[in-house]
Design an enzyme around this catalytic site. Structure first.
Site, PDB file in Angstrom:
ATOM      1  N   ASP A  16     -16.248  32.062  46.340  1.00  0.00           N
ATOM      2  CA  ASP A  16     -16.157  33.326  45.622  1.00  0.00           C
ATOM      3  C   ASP A  16     -16.383  33.115  44.125  1.00  0.00           C
ATOM      4  O   ASP A  16     -15.980  32.086  43.564  1.00  0.00           O
ATOM      5  CB  ASP A  16     -14.769  33.938  45.850  1.00  0.00           C
ATOM      6  CG  ASP A  16     -14.720  35.409  45.494  1.00  0.00           C
ATOM      7  OD1 ASP A  16     -15.789  36.012  45.256  1.00  0.00           O
ATOM      8  OD2 ASP A  16     -13.611  35.967  45.444  1.00  0.00           O
ATOM      9  N   ARG A  29     -26.655  39.105  38.887  1.00  0.00           N
ATOM     10  CA  ARG A  29     -25.726  38.523  39.856  1.00  0.00           C
ATOM     11  C   ARG A  29     -26.419  37.537  40.800  1.00  0.00           C
ATOM     12  O   ARG A  29     -25.827  36.528  41.200  1.00  0.00           O
ATOM     13  CB  ARG A  29     -25.062  39.633  40.678  1.00  0.00           C
ATOM     14  CG  ARG A  29     -24.006  40.421  39.921  1.00  0.00           C
ATOM     15  CD  ARG A  29     -23.473  41.573  40.774  1.00  0.00           C
ATOM     16  NE  ARG A  29     -22.930  41.112  42.041  1.00  0.00           N
ATOM     17  CZ  ARG A  29     -21.662  40.714  42.209  1.00  0.00           C
ATOM     18  NH1 ARG A  29     -20.825  40.725  41.195  1.00  0.00           N
ATOM     19  NH2 ARG A  29     -21.241  40.327  43.399  1.00  0.00           N
ATOM     20  N   HIS A  33     -25.620  33.528  42.565  1.00  0.00           N
ATOM     21  CA  HIS A  33     -25.695  33.066  43.946  1.00  0.00           C
ATOM     22  C   HIS A  33     -26.585  31.820  44.056  1.00  0.00           C
ATOM     23  O   HIS A  33     -26.274  30.895  44.815  1.00  0.00           O
ATOM     24  CB  HIS A  33     -26.228  34.175  44.848  1.00  0.00           C
ATOM     25  CG  HIS A  33     -25.307  35.351  44.960  1.00  0.00           C
ATOM     26  ND1 HIS A  33     -24.017  35.233  45.427  1.00  0.00           N
ATOM     27  CD2 HIS A  33     -25.485  36.666  44.664  1.00  0.00           C
ATOM     28  CE1 HIS A  33     -23.440  36.427  45.427  1.00  0.00           C
ATOM     29  NE2 HIS A  33     -24.308  37.315  44.955  1.00  0.00           N
ATOM     30  N   TRP A  65     -22.661  43.464  53.928  1.00  0.00           N
ATOM     31  CA  TRP A  65     -23.785  44.385  54.070  1.00  0.00           C
ATOM     32  C   TRP A  65     -23.583  45.625  53.207  1.00  0.00           C
ATOM     33  O   TRP A  65     -24.547  46.364  52.930  1.00  0.00           O
ATOM     34  CB  TRP A  65     -23.950  44.810  55.530  1.00  0.00           C
ATOM     35  CG  TRP A  65     -24.344  43.698  56.456  1.00  0.00           C
ATOM     36  CD1 TRP A  65     -23.554  43.070  57.366  1.00  0.00           C
ATOM     37  CD2 TRP A  65     -25.635  43.088  56.570  1.00  0.00           C
ATOM     38  NE1 TRP A  65     -24.260  42.097  58.038  1.00  0.00           N
ATOM     39  CE2 TRP A  65     -25.544  42.095  57.572  1.00  0.00           C
ATOM     40  CE3 TRP A  65     -26.869  43.283  55.922  1.00  0.00           C
ATOM     41  CZ2 TRP A  65     -26.625  41.293  57.938  1.00  0.00           C
ATOM     42  CZ3 TRP A  65     -27.947  42.490  56.293  1.00  0.00           C
ATOM     43  CH2 TRP A  65     -27.817  41.514  57.282  1.00  0.00           C
ATOM     44  N   LEU A 127     -21.378  14.471  59.348  1.00  0.00           N
ATOM     45  CA  LEU A 127     -20.548  15.632  59.046  1.00  0.00           C
ATOM     46  C   LEU A 127     -21.091  16.880  59.731  1.00  0.00           C
ATOM     47  O   LEU A 127     -22.302  17.088  59.810  1.00  0.00           O
ATOM     48  CB  LEU A 127     -20.483  15.833  57.534  1.00  0.00           C
ATOM     49  CG  LEU A 127     -19.633  16.998  56.997  1.00  0.00           C
ATOM     50  CD1 LEU A 127     -18.936  16.585  55.700  1.00  0.00           C
ATOM     51  CD2 LEU A 127     -20.504  18.229  56.731  1.00  0.00           C
ATOM     52  N   ARG A 188      -6.480  35.710  49.046  1.00  0.00           N
ATOM     53  CA  ARG A 188      -6.531  36.251  50.404  1.00  0.00           C
ATOM     54  C   ARG A 188      -7.665  35.546  51.139  1.00  0.00           C
ATOM     55  O   ARG A 188      -8.559  34.977  50.512  1.00  0.00           O
ATOM     56  CB  ARG A 188      -6.748  37.763  50.394  1.00  0.00           C
ATOM     57  CG  ARG A 188      -8.003  38.208  49.653  1.00  0.00           C
ATOM     58  CD  ARG A 188      -8.165  39.719  49.663  1.00  0.00           C
ATOM     59  NE  ARG A 188      -9.343  40.135  48.910  1.00  0.00           N
ATOM     60  CZ  ARG A 188      -9.344  40.414  47.615  1.00  0.00           C
ATOM     61  NH1 ARG A 188      -8.213  40.324  46.912  1.00  0.00           N
ATOM     62  NH2 ARG A 188     -10.454  40.788  46.997  1.00  0.00           N
ATOM     63  N   ILE A 189      -7.627  35.626  52.475  1.00  0.00           N
ATOM     64  CA  ILE A 189      -8.659  34.923  53.242  1.00  0.00           C
ATOM     65  C   ILE A 189      -9.775  35.853  53.717  1.00  0.00           C
ATOM     66  O   ILE A 189     -10.765  35.381  54.275  1.00  0.00           O
ATOM     67  CB  ILE A 189      -8.059  34.143  54.424  1.00  0.00           C
ATOM     68  CG1 ILE A 189      -7.410  35.078  55.445  1.00  0.00           C
ATOM     69  CG2 ILE A 189      -7.059  33.126  53.929  1.00  0.00           C
ATOM     70  CD1 ILE A 189      -6.962  34.352  56.704  1.00  0.00           C
TER      71      ILE A 189
END
Length: 238
Positions: A16, A29, A33, A65, A127, A188-189
């Site tokens: 986040d 923005r 990303h 979305w 991994l 929060r998750i």
């Protein structure tokens, strides 16, 4: 890093803060990303070096979305670019790639890239990298129940146990989730791995994802190592 520190086998990260990172620098923005995607490789390499077995990254949720179409389009283009660019490195480093989520909503081009990355890395023994796209924890549980029912059409619901249901989740066959990290200052998750996180340690940091470097990841590991993980038990009285 001390050899005595306990390293989680499976970590999950809610990446986040990309958009806010860009806005703080007066950038679009979508550039945040891209900067965030560039951060992934070095942290995966670090996880490999210290002995993490599985990493699950929350790249795109079912709720994403609802973002502006321009940003969604940029995220889809970034995902394709990421797979094209990173697949050779994954193969070289023996990383096994898997996309988890409701993939049918993506374009044929995106689904083709996902299939290619999964197929070419399927035999790797390093991994395990899960990338959660169009993923939601509630969807994962519902999909698992539906998949179990489809596989056992004549079975009674009473035959479904927690252990059996786990075999139908997106992370079936992988180590239990030990540590869930969220960057960006939220605590929060957000509907991420809600079944798998039942006994995971939750680590929240204000660091925005593009700035979350190896030192920040090691700080999370140090915090994890200091946790007293009792899984509902208590220590015996002396």
């Amino acid at each position: 890093m001390s050899d005595s520190l306990e390293i989680p086998k499976h970590i999950a990260i809610i990446m986040d803060g990309n958009g806010r990172w860009a806005q703080q620098r007066h950038m679009p923005r979508k550039l945040g990303h891209y900067r965030g995607a560039a951060r992934v490789r070095s942290l995966i390499e670090y996880c490999t070096r210290v002995g993490v077995e599985c990493v699950t990254l929350f790249a795109f949720s079912t709720e994403n979305w609802q973002r502006p179409a321009e940003e969604v389009d940029a995220l889809m283009a970034l995902f394709i670019e990421y797979l094209d660019k990173e697949l050779p490195a994954m193969l070289e480093n023996r990383v096994r790639f898997k996309a988890i989520g409701a993939l049918d909503r993506f374009s044929p081009e995106v689904r083709d890239r996902i299939r290619r990355a999964e197929q070419q890395s399927a035999s790797n023994d390093g991994l395990f990298l899960n990338v959660a796209v169009n993923y939601g924890g509630r969807w994962d549980i519902l999909h698992a129940v539906q998949s179990w029912q489809a596989a056992h059409p004549n079975a009674a619901l009473s035959e479904l146990s927690q252990d059996v249901l786990s075999e139908y989740l997106s992370t079936a066959g992988q180590p239990e989730l030990d540590l869930l990290i969220r960057t960006g200052g939220e605590s929060r998750i957000s509907n991420f791995l809600i079944w798998q996180a039942a006994y995971a340690e939750l680590y929240f940091t204000d660091i925005l994802w593009p700035d979350f470097d190896e030192a920040a990841l090691q700080a999370a590991f140090d915090w994890f190592s200091a946790r007293d993980r009792r899984f509902g038990k208590v220590k015996a009285s002396i």
